[in-house]
Design an enzyme around this catalytic site. Structure first.
Site, short mmCIF file in Angstrom:
data_model
loop_
_atom_site.label_atom_id
_atom_site.label_comp_id
_atom_site.label_asym_id
_atom_site.label_seq_id
_atom_site.Cartn_x
_atom_site.Cartn_y
_atom_site.Cartn_z
N SER A 109 0.81 -1.21 0.00
CA SER A 109 0.00 0.00 0.00
C SER A 109 0.86 1.27 0.00
O SER A 109 1.63 1.51 -0.91
CB SER A 109 -0.94 -0.04 1.21
OG SER A 109 -1.90 0.98 1.16
N ASP A 246 -2.58 6.09 -3.41
CA ASP A 246 -1.42 5.48 -2.75
C ASP A 246 -0.89 4.36 -3.65
O ASP A 246 -1.36 4.17 -4.78
CB ASP A 246 -1.77 4.98 -1.36
CG ASP A 246 -2.79 3.86 -1.37
OD1 ASP A 246 -3.55 3.75 -2.34
OD2 ASP A 246 -2.83 3.08 -0.40
N ASP A 248 -1.13 1.14 -3.93
CA ASP A 248 -2.01 0.12 -4.51
C ASP A 248 -3.37 0.66 -4.88
O ASP A 248 -4.26 -0.09 -5.28
CB ASP A 248 -2.15 -1.09 -3.58
CG ASP A 248 -2.95 -0.80 -2.33
OD1 ASP A 248 -3.01 0.37 -1.90
OD2 ASP A 248 -3.49 -1.76 -1.73
N ASP A 250 -5.96 1.77 -3.33
CA ASP A 250 -7.22 1.47 -2.64
C ASP A 250 -7.71 2.69 -1.87
O ASP A 250 -8.74 2.63 -1.20
CB ASP A 250 -7.09 0.25 -1.72
CG ASP A 250 -6.09 0.44 -0.59
OD1 ASP A 250 -5.38 1.47 -0.55
OD2 ASP A 250 -6.00 -0.46 0.26
#
Length: 452
Positions: A109, A246, A248, A250
């Site tokens: 992340s 960010d 990833d 999400d």
């Protein structure tokens, strides 16, 4: 050994904490827990071996970890679809859309490049409850009958499925973004290809930063945890809005035309207000965590909306949403869940709906975000202390009680161990920034002294 799974999968420094051996063992155990050889797979129209989808962000370590995960799954008799570099929510969506029995995402992340992590999704694209994660841990290293010959899993590339995800996002859009000038920061991460494409196809005029991943620069001075570059770019380009994901993707944060940050609480307030006005907010309720700014809760109350509060972590937000039949929830970090369209937090989905709200309203993001006034909030991260002692220290409890009495009804204190990083977070809200800073600093010193 303590529990491997944290609040968002298994994380650690790749190659040291998160090794290829551990990644393979986790995948084997997950295959045994989540796989179902008797399931009917609509995507291939047959009964047969379990199917898994595997995606990753661009970290260099993702290459060897992906190989280990794929090897573990295939050796367990699971057919594997390699999705390549895609956001976490894309893997969640494709787990469901392709009828897979499980999904695996390799990402840490917003953490720096040396870290990595493994997240699992069950059939339908939902993250795993604690009980299932515990079962996977219990089954690590167990003896098992290894498939041979025609029973081993097969592996194939499925990179083209990225378009299926982008098309899904665009199908949810309530209003086109025609003419909206947007700067998007992809954090040199998993969204560097799909986010600009989705925004362009939605009608926006797009400028990009953070779209040149080299495996080592993910989140490095860019993305939702480092907004300065985006702020400068938005002002210099004369853009209407800036969006930052960010590593990833999400989560997302936003920046106004004047270069001011708009956090997850403000984004959620804007979306909740718009959904309420259109009759699309079930029970006039939104779900937030204990970390949400007190100003968000006040704004929602004044708008006639109810806030259901949960522990920190998107899984707890999701659980409350599912239990109450709610469709909007999230965290101050920008990790928002729109359950009508996704099973997990999705930064691209959130940003598209935020931008659609701006475009439809004909007003600025700054004006929309003014629905809430943020109370001064100070967060201090205390490293190298015992997380366990935080919960048991009488000295710390006494210091918190003194601080809460000082703040009264116009502030609050929250001290909690991080679920994803080796630290304890001390958060204080108060009527003024100076007061919040002073109280937070005082409590951080108590944490260092009594929880070493």
């Amino acid at each position: 050994m303590g529990r491997l799974f944290g609040t968002d999968g298994v994380r650690g420094v790749a190659g040291r904490d998160l090794t290829a051996e551990l990644a393979m063992d986790l995948s084997v155990a997950a295959a045994h827990v989540l796989g179902d050889a008797g399931a009917f797979h609509a995507s291939v129209g047959r009964r047969g071996r379990p199917i898994a989808v595997v995606g990753r962000d661009p970290r260099a370590s993702g290459e060897f970890l992906e190989a280990a995960v794929v090897a573990g799954l295939a050796s367990s008799g699971v057919d594997v679809l390699r999705l390549g570099v895609l956001p976490t929510p894309a893997v969640a969506y494709l787990t469901s859309a392709l009828g897979a029995d499980l999904g695996v995402m390799l990402s840490a992340s917003h953490n720096p490049a040396p870290d990595n992590g493994i997240k699992f999704f069950a059939r339908g694209g939902f993250k795993l409850p604690d009980a299932v994660e515990n079962e996977i841990e219990v089954r690590l290293g167990e003896k098992w009958d290894r498939p041979v010959g025609a029973s081993v899993g097969r592996v194939r590339e499925a990179y083209g499925e990225a378009d299926r995800y982008v098309s899904h996002l665009l199908d949810t859009l309530p209003h086109p973004l025609d003419g909206l000038r947007v700067v998007v920061d992809c954090a040199h991460g998993a969204a560097h290809m799909v986010a600009p494409e989705a925004l362009l196809r939605a009608g926006a005029v797009v400028e990009t930063i953070g779209v040149a991943p080299d495996g080592l620069n993910i989140n490095d001075g860019v993305g939702s945890t480092h907004l300065d570059e985006l702020k400068r770019a938005v002002v210099e380009c004369g853009a209407d809005v800036g969006i930052a994901y960010d590593g990833d993707a999400d989560r997302c944060l936003a920046v106004t035309a004047a270069g001011d940050a708009v956090d997850g609480d403000q984004i959620m307030a804007v979306l909740a207000s718009a959904m309420h006005a259109e009759g699309r907010l079930p029970e006039d309720t939104v779900v937030a965590t204990v970390m949400s700014n007190l100003g968000f809760k006040i704004a929602m109350r004044e708008a006639g909306l109810t806030v259901v509060e949960t522990a920190v972590g998107d899984r707890y937000v999701l659980e409350a949403m599912q239990a109450g039949g709610f469709t909007l929830g999230g965290e101050q970090s920008g990790h928002l869940i729109m359950l009508d369209h996704a099973t997990t937090g999705d930064g691209l989905l959130t940003s598209l709906h935020l931008l659609a709200t701006v475009a439809k309203s004909g007003t600025s993001l700054a004006d929309l975000a003014s629905i809430m006034t943020k109370l001064p909030q100070v967060l201090v991260n205390v490293r190298d202390v015992s997380k366990a002692k935080v919960r048991s220290s009488e000295e710390l409890a006494a210091a918190v009680a003194v601080a809460e009495a000082e703040l009264g009804d116009e502030g609050r204190v929250l001290i909690r161990p991080s679920g994803t990083e080796p630290m304890v977070r001390v958060m204080v809200e108060a009527g003024s920034h100076d007061q919040a800073e002073a109280v937070a600093g005082r409590l951080a010193e108590v944490v260092r002294a009594c929880c070493a």
